[in-house]
Design an enzyme around this catalytic site. Structure first.
Site, short mmCIF file in Angstrom:
data_model
loop_
_atom_site.label_atom_id
_atom_site.label_comp_id
_atom_site.label_asym_id
_atom_site.label_seq_id
_atom_site.Cartn_x
_atom_site.Cartn_y
_atom_site.Cartn_z
N SER A 206 1.11 3.63 -3.28
CA SER A 206 0.56 4.67 -4.15
C SER A 206 -0.78 5.20 -3.64
CB SER A 206 0.34 4.14 -5.57
OG SER A 206 1.53 3.60 -6.06
N GLY B 52 0.84 -1.21 0.00
CA GLY B 52 0.00 0.00 0.00
C GLY B 52 0.86 1.25 0.00
N THR C 266 7.71 4.77 -13.20
CA THR C 266 7.50 4.94 -14.64
C THR C 266 8.84 5.09 -15.38
OG1 THR C 266 7.40 7.34 -14.58
CG2 THR C 266 5.33 6.16 -14.19
N GLU D 142 9.76 7.51 -17.20
CA GLU D 142 10.31 8.87 -17.03
C GLU D 142 11.14 8.94 -15.74
OE1 GLU D 142 7.16 8.24 -17.89
OE2 GLU D 142 7.18 9.05 -19.93
N GLU E 164 12.15 -4.20 -5.95
CA GLU E 164 11.15 -4.25 -7.01
C GLU E 164 11.78 -3.98 -8.37
OE1 GLU E 164 7.76 -1.86 -6.08
OE2 GLU E 164 6.57 -2.68 -7.72
C1 LIG Z 1 0.26 -3.03 -13.07
C2 LIG Z 1 0.47 -2.08 -11.93
C3 LIG Z 1 0.56 -2.57 -10.63
C4 LIG Z 1 0.75 -1.69 -9.57
N1 LIG Z 1 0.79 -2.21 -8.29
C5 LIG Z 1 0.95 -1.36 -7.24
C6 LIG Z 1 0.93 -1.87 -5.91
O1 LIG Z 1 0.76 -3.07 -5.68
N2 LIG Z 1 1.07 -0.99 -4.89
C7 LIG Z 1 1.26 0.34 -5.08
O2 LIG Z 1 1.43 1.06 -4.11
N3 LIG Z 1 1.26 0.87 -6.35
C8 LIG Z 1 1.11 0.04 -7.42
N4 LIG Z 1 1.09 0.55 -8.69
C9 LIG Z 1 1.17 2.01 -8.88
C10 LIG Z 1 2.47 2.50 -9.48
O3 LIG Z 1 3.51 2.45 -8.53
C11 LIG Z 1 2.21 3.92 -9.99
O4 LIG Z 1 1.27 3.82 -11.04
C12 LIG Z 1 3.44 4.60 -10.49
O5 LIG Z 1 4.34 4.86 -9.44
C13 LIG Z 1 3.10 5.93 -11.22
O6 LIG Z 1 2.32 6.74 -10.40
P1 LIG Z 1 0.94 7.38 -10.95
O7 LIG Z 1 0.14 6.29 -11.56
O8 LIG Z 1 0.33 8.14 -9.82
O9 LIG Z 1 1.37 8.36 -12.11
P2 LIG Z 1 1.91 9.85 -11.94
O10 LIG Z 1 3.02 9.88 -10.93
O11 LIG Z 1 0.76 10.77 -11.72
O12 LIG Z 1 2.53 10.10 -13.36
C14 LIG Z 1 1.73 10.45 -14.49
C15 LIG Z 1 2.69 10.68 -15.67
O13 LIG Z 1 3.55 11.80 -15.37
C16 LIG Z 1 4.93 11.41 -15.47
N5 LIG Z 1 5.70 12.07 -14.41
C17 LIG Z 1 5.38 12.18 -13.09
N6 LIG Z 1 6.37 12.81 -12.42
C18 LIG Z 1 7.34 13.09 -13.31
C19 LIG Z 1 8.61 13.73 -13.23
N7 LIG Z 1 9.09 14.18 -12.05
N8 LIG Z 1 9.36 13.83 -14.36
C20 LIG Z 1 8.89 13.36 -15.57
N9 LIG Z 1 7.68 12.76 -15.70
C21 LIG Z 1 6.91 12.62 -14.59
C22 LIG Z 1 4.92 9.91 -15.24
O14 LIG Z 1 6.06 9.30 -15.81
C23 LIG Z 1 3.62 9.49 -15.93
O15 LIG Z 1 3.83 9.37 -17.31
C24 LIG Z 1 0.89 -0.29 -9.79
C25 LIG Z 1 0.80 0.20 -11.10
C26 LIG Z 1 0.58 -0.67 -12.15
C27 LIG Z 1 0.49 -0.10 -13.53
#
Ligand SMILES: Cc1cc2nc3c(=O)[nH]c(=O)nc-3n(C[C@H](O)[C@H](O)[C@H](O)COP(=O)(O)OP(=O)(O)OC[C@H]3O[C@@H](n4cnc5c(N)ncnc54)[C@H](O)[C@@H]3O)c2cc1C
Length: 397
Positions: A132, A130, A379, A381, A247
């Site tokens: 994100s 837990g 991600t 990025e 991870e």
């Molecule tokens: C299949 C899958 C399983 C997952 N499982 C888990 C889980 O079990 N537990 C958990 O806690 N989370 C989990 N996640 C969440 C995952 O860790 C987040 O999706 C990831 O960290 C990105 O965060 P966000 O989705 O909030 O995107 P955001 O952080 O909002 O990013 C949106 C976009 O903006 C870009 N961006 C953001 N900040 C920057 C920056 N500083 N510079 C350049 N670009 C930027 C990103 O690259 C992305 O393209 C999972 C995600 C997926 C897809």
């Protein structure tokens, strides 16, 4: 560098291969999950494989023997993981064995190790992560879920999102803010939370491959005993970075990608080849170029994984190297899925319900599943930023 196995590594590889050939039931082999790193460890039948591994003492190759692990050396783990990927063996309880358990070993106290590690090894206790939140993903340290001390407990309020496997988890490793008045990294603590505690509700999220894999989790005055604080109060960020390092250091297997590509080349051949009877068509030629590019790229991914293993075996900690591996292999997995869809042509869009779908619809499914690979675990990025700053020494903007 000498890429050949030493004699010890070669005999260990033989031992693992013989074990897999004898013990891994054909119907437990997973065509894609074990390779692509998405949906890993989510098939309840994986537990059958866990029991077989337990008999051999190989459930947790990287854990020290004193905690019930196999205590393998870095190179033994590397060989073991390569053979597991080649055989498409499931990775049961992957999150707990690969990320959570190793974090507990580093940061947990004796009572926590005693309480949690054996349940992970036996597969009886299923964990989720837990971290994100709706407004905190890449910038994880901005998380807002609050934990407030009250008597013998902390009281948790807030929301998590994208929590893989929360709907069937017994416990969660949770990050929550315990001090809102200090710089964001310094006011976070880590807890192990009983998912059956009153006040927790789990709402499913269906991904674009129509799988229910992750969830939203809501906390409404959830009481967590103080004994379930993991590591020191307000130093949870350092617990989290340990988990994230585990991870990133390789859920997608480069060897697995190579095996998958061979399968795609074989299965799509009827759609682009004229079997050479009247020379190659233009389509056949471009298909061969595309496959050759992907094969070269899988070899590059394999070289990156050798680099990480070789660093670890010298006691070095891969950091930007792990980011390169994560970035390259997740983007490569997407390119391989696109190559599959491209070479299969219109048939590549058919799902498992169609008798005409190549690889029983796996190409179409893989294409959709892979979208998440460049987001999960940080991600592309974010990985590029790590490489730019820590690898290339570029300045922060
Ligand atoms: C299949 C899958 C399983 C997952 N499982 C888990 C889980 O079990 N537990 C958990 O806690 N989370 C989990 N996640 C969440 C995952 O860790 C987040 O999706 C990831 O960290 C990105 O965060 P966000 O989705 O909030 O995107 P955001 O952080 O909002 O990013 C949106 C976009 O903006 C870009 N961006 C953001 N900040 C920057 C920056 N500083 N510079 C350049 N670009 C930027 C990103 O690259 C992305 O393209 C999972 C995600 C997926 C897809």
């Amino acid at each position: 560098m000498d890429f050949r196995d030493t004699s010890d590594e070669a005999s260990f590889r033989k031992e693992v291969r013989e074990f897999l050939a004898k013990e891994l039931p054909a119907d437990l082999r997973q065509p894609d999950e074990a390779v692509l790193g998405v949906g890993v460890g989510e098939d309840p039948r994986d537990m059958e494989w866990l029991k077989i591994l337990a008999k051999r003492g190989w459930v947790a190759p990287a854990w020290p023997k004193e905690y019930g692990g196999a205590g393998m050396s870095v190179m033994q783990q590397f060989v073991y993981n390569e053979e597991i990927a080649r055989a498409r063996a499931p990775r049961p309880n992957y999150l707990a064995i690969g990320l959570i358990g190793p974090t507990i070993i580093v940061h947990g106290n004796d009572a926590q190790k005693q309480e949690y590690l054996s349940g992970i090894l036996s597969g009886e206790v299923y964990w989720c992560q837990g971290f994100s939140e709706p407004e905190s993903g890449s910038d994880l340290a901005s998380l807002q879920t609050r934990a407030v001390a009250d008597g013998d407990d902390f009281v948790i309020n807030g929301q998590k999102i994208w929590t893989t496997g929360a709907h069937r988890s017994d416990r969660m490793m949770l990050l929550a803010r315990t001090d809102p008045d200090v710089p964001k990294h310094k006011g976070i603590s880590c807890f192990t939370v009983d998912m059956r505690a009153p006040g927790i509700s789990v709402r499913p999220l269906t991904n674009m491959a129509d799988m229910h894999s992750f969830n939203e989790v809501f906390f409404d005055n959830v009481r967590v005993p103080k004994k379930d604080l993991m590591g020191e109060l307000n130093r949870g960020w350092y617990v989290a970075t340990t988990t994230l390092d585990f991870e990133r250091s390789g859920i997608i297997s480069a060897i697995g990608l190579e095996e998958l590509l061979k399968e795609i080349a074989q299965a799509t051949r009827p759609f682009w080849s004229n079997d050479g009877s009247a020379g190659l068509t233009t389509r056949g030629t471009t298909a061969r170029y595309e496959l050759a590019d992907r094969f070269l790229e899988t070899r590059i991914a394999i070289m990156f994984s050798y680099r990480i293993a070789s660093m670890q075996s010298k006691g070095l900690i891969p950091n930007m190297e792990a980011s390169i591996m994560k970035l390259y292999s997740s983007e490569l997995a997407q390119r391989i899925a696109r190559t599959g869809a491209h070479l299969a042509g219109l048939h590549g869009q058919l799902g498992s319900e169609s008798p005409h779908a190549p690889l029983m619809g796996r190409i179409e499914r893989m294409y959709r599943i892979q979208i998440g690979a460049t987001l999960a675990g940080g991600t592309s990025e974010i990985q590029r930023t790590v490489v730019a700053q820590r690898g290339l020494g570029l300045p922060r903007e």
